[in-house]
Design an enzyme around this catalytic site. Structure first.
Site, PDB file in Angstrom:
ATOM      1  CB  CYS A 326     -31.612  -8.669  10.482  1.00 21.45           C
ATOM      2  SG  CYS A 326     -31.218  -9.219  12.164  1.00 21.45           S
ATOM      3  CG  HIS A 473     -28.199 -11.574   9.999  1.00 21.00           C
ATOM      4  ND1 HIS A 473     -28.842 -10.364  10.014  1.00 21.00           N
ATOM      5  CD2 HIS A 473     -27.912 -11.821   8.679  1.00 21.00           C
ATOM      6  CE1 HIS A 473     -28.930  -9.889   8.784  1.00 21.00           C
ATOM      7  NE2 HIS A 473     -28.381 -10.764   7.956  1.00 21.00           N
ATOM      8  CG  ASN A 491     -27.789 -10.904   4.250  1.00 18.83           C
ATOM      9  OD1 ASN A 491     -28.519 -10.678   5.218  1.00 18.83           O
ATOM     10  ND2 ASN A 491     -26.479 -10.785   4.328  1.00 18.83           N
TER      11      ASN A 491
END
Length: 794
Positions: A326, A473, A491
């Site tokens: 990520c 994240h 996201n």
């Protein structure tokens, strides 16, 4: 009007899955208690009764959870001998991502063979076979079984089996069977919530989760694995089975890995986590800043709602898959928007480049904000910093290898942490100002159970405790809304998750915004000019890869900074490449120029001298043929020589080749249709090859007619034809001591022809016979006879 009270207090944090929301409609009739999967409805006396039930349930569940927590912390983990089996499908894709191997089939076989060998040596029984094969990939079916204690099984899964096998490498099922005594059970597994994957109890399990899972972070950073603690409650005693699935809740994919463990009886605690994972948090890396002199200015009068998607500068949502990368996706997403904001639309940049070529050892198991590799820090074996296109290094969802210096068409102009640090959360106003001035920002957030399940609305569940006070994240924030007090979060779990890949998340929730960073714009990398000149007495050309340079004289072409340009000098026939002259190139081979500044290189060509080293004369038969002539040049870099043959020649050449100053050429002669010998000269790079060829053998084909009869009268102007092979053969016709036959014309000829003759009056009392003989001039012994018969006088 409906009022809603959220009773998820700190008391319920250990058991958040059993949160209760009390809904009361201003109506004298009903009050509802909602549980996950159930609703209890009370009548008019209901509010007090409902509250009483809530208190009772909270107390009971809390006590159960507390007791279980004590068991987890204080209970000694037993390690009985268990039987276990593992089945997995291992896919080896093609391309450079196969851990440095270019041949996918060979690489796959080597890695799977290595895996089975290691497992067998460690006491397991392992085997694998190819279950599917395409041009793009090969899939291996792996089967492993064994009998050992749990500690040995953990060592196999997280030690011996790596790197070829990863328990978190995709959808996985763990099944535990045994005899239950009706007690609760705690299971600890490795998990990576930053990927959207997590362990959950399958619907057909004999035990159910009694509380939301907890996460224990090994190390700080984005995308790092964590221990996931799952608490289960037994539904009864006797034989039972527990099934846990590692998957994304919004994807319906069958498990590719199945681990089955058979216990004599269920343990109170089963630890299947990585035994070698760090037990304590490592210190954060030093904070880094892209530019020291850039300070974020506070912006007044910001709009109440702002979304960069409305301005069309946000690229489509990406999907990181099973890889905890990520940090790469959050980094790349900001730069893609910065490029679009600068008029360079919808560029797809490579996250795989950051995964494979960073020098910080950041991997699919975590990393940090990586803007520096797009700005001023070259990656591993790279010449300059900058972003690589997705098409040049596609995403593979696992770490590959950094095999070369990649072309980098775009570069950042600078970047900053909003608060000056990756370990702090900027204020709401600071984040809003950065988004408004510079575009989407990269920011950290703590991802837990509730984050995974988000569908729509404003996410307001603070899961900070599940990250141990850190974040796990990296995402992008593309806008905000003052009325809803939320950020618009982009996201990297694909467009199916959340609201088309996006979330509205309440300000301050789950440490969202921690370590937020912005970039000061992005644009094309600097272009440097490469000038290539030619010198010397010979001729030739220079070509480049990538394309751009292609000239026989002087040419100039611009290449992006950091591009590796391979120059190849190609001498013309009769010339040699003498060498390079310039600050980078030398010798006579291929030259690799890294465009970190404008450069000039010179290619020198010379003239070559050639000699025939085999026979300088060759003879061919009339039917033609070929001969190979060996050639030598005075320089190893000489190109093939110039070969000339006579105009309209019956000679030709083919298969000309030169290598390191030596070579050969095949000289061919066509068939000779003439009876005459012929000769010619072939010039090979200035040297002379003399060639001769015999003519065809002459033959008399026919005389037509070959026989004729006359009466005794005189007959003048008679003719017969002569045919020869080849047609240019010379022939002669003469009477064979016959004075009454006189040849008028055609006594000699070529190309065939005819003979004209007269027959005189016969006064003989007998029939008479005469002959004309036709012979070949070069072969007098070869003849055909024309016969004349004349009757006697009557």
């Amino acid at each position: 009007m409906r009022e809603k009270w959220d009773l998820r207090t700190n008391l319920l944090k250990p058991i958040r899955r059993f949160y209760i929301i009390l809904e009361s409609e201003h109506s004298p009739k009903t009050t509802r208690l909602r549980f996950p999967g159930a609703t209890v409805i009370f009548d008019t006396f209901g509010r007090k009764a409902a509250l009483a039930v809530v208190v009772i349930l909270i107390t009971a569940v809390y006590l159960a959870g507390s007791a279980m927590a004590v068991a987890l912390e204080d209970g000694a983990e037993t390690s009985p001998v268990v039987e276990w089996t593992l089945h997995a499908e291992l896919t080896v894709p093609a391309g450079e991502g196969v851990r440095g191997e270019s041949d996918s089939q060979r690489a796959g076989t080597l890695h799977v063979d290595a895996l089975t060998t290691k497992l067998n040596a460690a006491g397991a029984v392992a085997g694998a076979h190819v279950s599917a094969r395409t041009e793009e990939k090969m899939t291996y079916s792996l089967s492993v079984s064994g009998k050992s204690d749990v500690q040995h099984l953990r060592s196999l899964l997280y030690g011996v089996a790596r790197p070829e096998f990863d328990l978190l490498g995709g959808e996985t099922e763990v099944e535990i069977t045994g005899v239950s005594e009706g007690k609760s059970m705690v299971i600890v597994l490795e998990s990576n919530p930053s990927t959207g994957y997590r362990w959950r109890s399958a619907g057909n399990s004999s035990m159910v989760e009694s509380a939301p899972a907890e996460y224990q972070k090994h190390t700080p950073g984005y995308g790092t694995p964590e221990r996931q603690v799952i608490r289960l409650v037994s539904a009864g005693t006797g034989p039972c089975s527990v099934k846990l699935l590692y998957k994304r809740g919004w994807e319906d994919v069958s498990p590719l890995r199945r681990l089955k463990i058979v216990f004599p009886s269920f343990p109170a605690k089963l630890d299947l986590s990585d035994p070698d994972a760090p037990g304590t948090l490592a210190p954060l890396l030093e904070d880094e800043a892209g530019v020291e002199d850039s300070q974020l200015e506070s912006v007044s009068g910001l709009p109440a709602h702002f979304d960069w998607r409305d301005y069309g500068i946000v690229t489509p949502v990406r999907n990181q898959g099973i890889c905890g990368g990520c940090w790469a996706f959050g980094t790349v997403g900001v730069m893609e928007s910065a490029l679009w904001k600068n008029g360079i639309a919808n560029v797809n940049l490579s996250e795989q480049f950051l995964l494979d070529c960073n020098t910080d050892h950041w991997t699919c198991n975590g990393g940090l904000t990586a803007h520096k590799y797009h700005y001023d820090v070259p990656g591993s074996i790279q010449r300059v910093a900058g972003a690589v296109l997705e098409a040049e290094k596609p995403y593979a969802s696992f770490e590959g290898s950094c095999t070369r210096n990649y072309r980098k068409p775009y570069v950042l102009k600078g970047w900053k942490f909003i608060s000056g640090s990756e370990s702090t959360v900027p204020t709401v106003d600071e984040i809003k100002s950065a988004i408004y001035q510079y575009g989407p920002v990269a920011a950290g957030v703590c991802v837990g159970e509730w984050f995974h399940n988000y569908l729509f609305g404003t996410f307001a569940t603070d899961e900070s405790t599940s990250c141990g006070g850190h974040v796990n994240h990296l995402i992008n924030l593309v806008g905000w809304d003052d009325e809803g007090r939320y950020w618009i979060l982009r996201n990297s779990w694909g467009a199916v998750w959340g609201t088309k890949g996006y979330m509205h998340i309440r300000w301050g929730v789950s440490k969202v915004g921690r370590g937020a960073s912005y970039v000061l714009g992005a644009g094309p990398s600097e272009t440097f000019l490469l000038t290539v000149s030619r010198t010397g007495t010979g001729t030739g050309s220079v070509k480049s890869a990538p394309d751009g340079v292609d000239c026989g004289e002087t040419c100039v072409h611009g290449f992006l900074a950091g591009t590796d340009v391979a120059l190849v000098a190609v001498p013309a026939p009769g010339s040699s490449f003498e060498g390079w002259g310039g600050p980078v190139c030398s010798g006579t081979g291929k030259c690799l120029v890294t465009m970190d500044q404008s450069r000039s290189e010179t290619a020198s060509f010379g003239t070559c001298s050639y000699s025939i080293v085999s026979a300088r004369q060759t003879d061919f038969g009339a039917n033609g043929g070929s001969v190979t002539v060996k050639i030598s040049a005075d320089s190893a870099t000489c190109a093939s020589p110039v070969i000339t043959v006579p105009d309209g020649s019956w000679l030709a050449h083919s298969g000309l080749s030169m290598k390191k100053g030596k070579g050969s050429v095949k000289i061919k002669a066509s068939g000779n249709a003439s009876s005459f010998e012929r000769s010619g000269v072939v010039m090979i790079g200035g040297d002379t090859l003399e060639v001769r060829q015999k003519g065809k053998t002459c033959a008399l084909k026919s005389l037509k007619p070959s026989r004729v009869s006359f009466d005794s009268e005189a007959h003048g102007g008679n003719v017969f034809s002569v045919a020869v092979i080849p047609s240019d053969c010379r022939w002669n016709a003469a009477t064979n001591n016959t004075d009454w036959i006189q040849i008028i014309s055609g006594a000699t000829g070529t190309d065939g022809g005819s003979v004209t003759y007269d027959v005189l009056f016969s006064d003989s009392s007998r029939n008479r016979t005469g002959k004309i003989d036709v012979t070949l001039a070069l072969k007098p012994g070869t003849k055909k006879t024309f016969t004349v018969i004349q009757s006697k006088k009557r």
